[in-house]
Design a protein around this motif. Structure first.
Motif, PDB file in Angstrom:
ATOM      1  N   LEU A  11       2.074   0.537  -5.968  1.00 18.34           N
ATOM      2  CA  LEU A  11       3.072  -0.343  -5.361  1.00 18.34           C
ATOM      3  C   LEU A  11       2.902  -0.384  -3.836  1.00 18.34           C
ATOM      4  O   LEU A  11       3.034  -1.448  -3.225  1.00 18.34           O
ATOM      5  CB  LEU A  11       4.482   0.111  -5.735  1.00 18.34           C
ATOM      6  CG  LEU A  11       4.881  -0.100  -7.195  1.00 18.34           C
ATOM      7  CD1 LEU A  11       6.220   0.563  -7.490  1.00 18.34           C
ATOM      8  CD2 LEU A  11       4.936  -1.582  -7.524  1.00 18.34           C
ATOM      9  N   LEU A  12       2.616   0.755  -3.223  1.00 19.35           N
ATOM     10  CA  LEU A  12       2.423   0.783  -1.774  1.00 19.35           C
ATOM     11  C   LEU A  12       1.157   0.038  -1.356  1.00 19.35           C
ATOM     12  O   LEU A  12       1.114  -0.564  -0.288  1.00 19.35           O
ATOM     13  CB  LEU A  12       2.379   2.228  -1.262  1.00 19.35           C
ATOM     14  CG  LEU A  12       3.726   2.953  -1.249  1.00 19.35           C
ATOM     15  CD1 LEU A  12       3.524   4.421  -0.895  1.00 19.35           C
ATOM     16  CD2 LEU A  12       4.697   2.280  -0.294  1.00 19.35           C
ATOM     17  N   ARG A  13       0.119   0.060  -2.187  1.00 18.46           N
ATOM     18  CA  ARG A  13      -1.090  -0.720  -1.887  1.00 18.46           C
ATOM     19  C   ARG A  13      -0.774  -2.208  -1.858  1.00 18.46           C
ATOM     20  O   ARG A  13      -1.321  -2.956  -1.071  1.00 18.46           O
ATOM     21  CB  ARG A  13      -2.176  -0.444  -2.912  1.00 18.46           C
ATOM     22  CG  ARG A  13      -2.934   0.815  -2.667  1.00 18.46           C
ATOM     23  CD  ARG A  13      -4.135   0.933  -3.614  1.00 18.46           C
ATOM     24  NE  ARG A  13      -4.639   2.280  -3.621  1.00 18.46           N
ATOM     25  CZ  ARG A  13      -4.485   3.142  -4.613  1.00 18.46           C
ATOM     26  NH1 ARG A  13      -3.867   2.789  -5.718  1.00 18.46           N
ATOM     27  NH2 ARG A  13      -4.973   4.345  -4.519  1.00 18.46           N
ATOM     28  N   GLY A  14       0.107  -2.629  -2.733  1.00 21.14           N
ATOM     29  CA  GLY A  14       0.494  -4.037  -2.777  1.00 21.14           C
ATOM     30  C   GLY A  14       1.419  -4.424  -1.639  1.00 21.14           C
ATOM     31  O   GLY A  14       1.382  -5.555  -1.159  1.00 21.14           O
ATOM     32  N   VAL A  46      -3.125  12.826   0.764  1.00 21.76           N
ATOM     33  CA  VAL A  46      -3.443  11.743  -0.172  1.00 21.76           C
ATOM     34  C   VAL A  46      -3.175  10.404   0.500  1.00 21.76           C
ATOM     35  O   VAL A  46      -3.998   9.493   0.452  1.00 21.76           O
ATOM     36  CB  VAL A  46      -2.635  11.882  -1.483  1.00 21.76           C
ATOM     37  CG1 VAL A  46      -2.809  10.651  -2.363  1.00 21.76           C
ATOM     38  CG2 VAL A  46      -3.051  13.141  -2.229  1.00 21.76           C
ATOM     39  N   ILE A  47      -2.024  10.297   1.158  1.00 27.93           N
ATOM     40  CA  ILE A  47      -1.702   9.103   1.941  1.00 27.93           C
ATOM     41  C   ILE A  47      -2.070   9.411   3.383  1.00 27.93           C
ATOM     42  O   ILE A  47      -1.496  10.305   4.002  1.00 27.93           O
ATOM     43  CB  ILE A  47      -0.205   8.727   1.826  1.00 27.93           C
ATOM     44  CG1 ILE A  47       0.145   8.338   0.389  1.00 27.93           C
ATOM     45  CG2 ILE A  47       0.128   7.589   2.797  1.00 27.93           C
ATOM     46  CD1 ILE A  47       1.619   8.056   0.165  1.00 27.93           C
ATOM     47  N   LEU A  48      -3.053   8.685   3.897  1.00 25.62           N
ATOM     48  CA  LEU A  48      -3.525   8.924   5.262  1.00 25.62           C
ATOM     49  C   LEU A  48      -2.765   8.106   6.287  1.00 25.62           C
ATOM     50  O   LEU A  48      -2.752   8.446   7.466  1.00 25.62           O
ATOM     51  CB  LEU A  48      -5.018   8.592   5.361  1.00 25.62           C
ATOM     52  CG  LEU A  48      -5.940   9.445   4.490  1.00 25.62           C
ATOM     53  CD1 LEU A  48      -7.364   8.948   4.597  1.00 25.62           C
ATOM     54  CD2 LEU A  48      -5.833  10.898   4.889  1.00 25.62           C
ATOM     55  N   GLY A  49      -2.156   7.020   5.863  1.00 23.64           N
ATOM     56  CA  GLY A  49      -1.429   6.164   6.783  1.00 23.64           C
ATOM     57  C   GLY A  49      -1.103   4.847   6.114  1.00 23.64           C
ATOM     58  O   GLY A  49      -1.397   4.636   4.940  1.00 23.64           O
ATOM     59  N   TYR A  50      -0.506   3.970   6.890  1.00 22.75           N
ATOM     60  CA  TYR A  50      -0.094   2.669   6.384  1.00 22.75           C
ATOM     61  C   TYR A  50      -0.731   1.607   7.265  1.00 22.75           C
ATOM     62  O   TYR A  50      -0.868   1.796   8.470  1.00 22.75           O
ATOM     63  CB  TYR A  50       1.432   2.545   6.406  1.00 22.75           C
ATOM     64  CG  TYR A  50       2.084   3.598   5.542  1.00 22.75           C
ATOM     65  CD1 TYR A  50       2.378   3.339   4.218  1.00 22.75           C
ATOM     66  CD2 TYR A  50       2.366   4.859   6.042  1.00 22.75           C
ATOM     67  CE1 TYR A  50       2.955   4.304   3.406  1.00 22.75           C
ATOM     68  CE2 TYR A  50       2.942   5.836   5.248  1.00 22.75           C
ATOM     69  CZ  TYR A  50       3.229   5.562   3.934  1.00 22.75           C
ATOM     70  OH  TYR A  50       3.798   6.508   3.137  1.00 22.75           O
ATOM     71  N   SER A  51      -1.141   0.518   6.667  1.00 19.17           N
ATOM     72  CA  SER A  51      -1.800  -0.524   7.455  1.00 19.17           C
ATOM     73  C   SER A  51      -1.468  -1.893   6.879  1.00 19.17           C
ATOM     74  O   SER A  51      -0.833  -2.008   5.839  1.00 19.17           O
ATOM     75  CB  SER A  51      -3.312  -0.312   7.451  1.00 19.17           C
ATOM     76  OG  SER A  51      -3.813  -0.441   6.138  1.00 19.17           O
ATOM     77  N   ILE A  52      -1.928  -2.892   7.585  1.00 23.87           N
ATOM     78  CA  ILE A  52      -1.773  -4.257   7.102  1.00 23.87           C
ATOM     79  C   ILE A  52      -3.135  -4.780   6.672  1.00 23.87           C
ATOM     80  O   ILE A  52      -4.164  -4.281   7.113  1.00 23.87           O
ATOM     81  CB  ILE A  52      -1.171  -5.177   8.181  1.00 23.87           C
ATOM     82  CG1 ILE A  52      -2.088  -5.239   9.406  1.00 23.87           C
ATOM     83  CG2 ILE A  52       0.216  -4.737   8.558  1.00 23.87           C
ATOM     84  CD1 ILE A  52      -1.727  -6.338  10.369  1.00 23.87           C
ATOM     85  N   ARG A  53      -3.119  -5.758   5.807  1.00 22.25           N
ATOM     86  CA  ARG A  53      -4.346  -6.452   5.425  1.00 22.25           C
ATOM     87  C   ARG A  53      -4.278  -7.823   6.055  1.00 22.25           C
ATOM     88  O   ARG A  53      -3.271  -8.517   5.938  1.00 22.25           O
ATOM     89  CB  ARG A  53      -4.458  -6.579   3.909  1.00 22.25           C
ATOM     90  CG  ARG A  53      -4.642  -5.256   3.222  1.00 22.25           C
ATOM     91  CD  ARG A  53      -4.805  -5.408   1.738  1.00 22.25           C
ATOM     92  NE  ARG A  53      -3.879  -6.416   1.211  1.00 22.25           N
ATOM     93  CZ  ARG A  53      -3.885  -6.842  -0.029  1.00 22.25           C
ATOM     94  NH1 ARG A  53      -4.751  -6.389  -0.879  1.00 22.25           N
ATOM     95  NH2 ARG A  53      -3.021  -7.751  -0.436  1.00 22.25           N
TER      96      ARG A  53
END
Length: 140
Positions: A11-14, A46-53
């Motif tokens: 869900l976070l990938r989306g 496991v989660i290295l950070g958050y980004s935008i696509r």
């Protein structure tokens, strides 16, 4: 990691901006559970950070190319370190088959691409490269 962790990651990938409340509702668990799971995955790396696509065609002036790289001997880690410092390299992937790595390059001019390729080819331990220039995206 269990099934719930994998579902949270999916869900976070989306949508990396999804709220904990939204994730909890979609997964049928409490917000505390989601919050604790995310915190644990962040702390364990496991989660290295958050980004935008960014949509690939949103920067039409940018030149994107992929360089396949063959590595001599056991130089992989040193080459990864060298390529990580190359400003034109936006992504680096480990592959199998004829090529050992695939680097995505992003530059503004063909001259910048030529300079980046020259720097990459001069890295000790790189046996060969083959570069393809992105023409257009067919699906994203």
């Amino acid at each position: 990691m269990d099934s719930l962790d994998h579902q949270i990651l999916a869900l976070l990938r989306g949508d990396a901006r999804a709220s904990v409340a939204t994730l909890a509702k979609k997964l049928g668990v409490s917000r505390g559970t989601v919050n604790n799971r995310i915190a644990r995955m962040e702390q364990s790396g496991v989660i290295l950070g958050y980004s935008i696509r960014v949509r690939p065609d949103s920067r039409p002036e940018e030149i994107v190319a992929w360089t396949s790289i063959a590595i001599e001997g056991h130089e992989t880690q040193r080459i990864i370190a060298a390529l990580s410092g190359e400003p034109a390299v936006s992504e680096l992937h480990d592959t199998n088959g004829r090529w050992d790595m695939l680097a995505q390059l992003r530059v503004l001019t063909m001259a910048e691409l030529a300079e980046a390729l020259e720097r990459i080819r001069l890295i000790k331990g790189i046996a060969a490269t083959e570069t393809s220039i992105h023409l257009k995206s067919l699906k994203f």
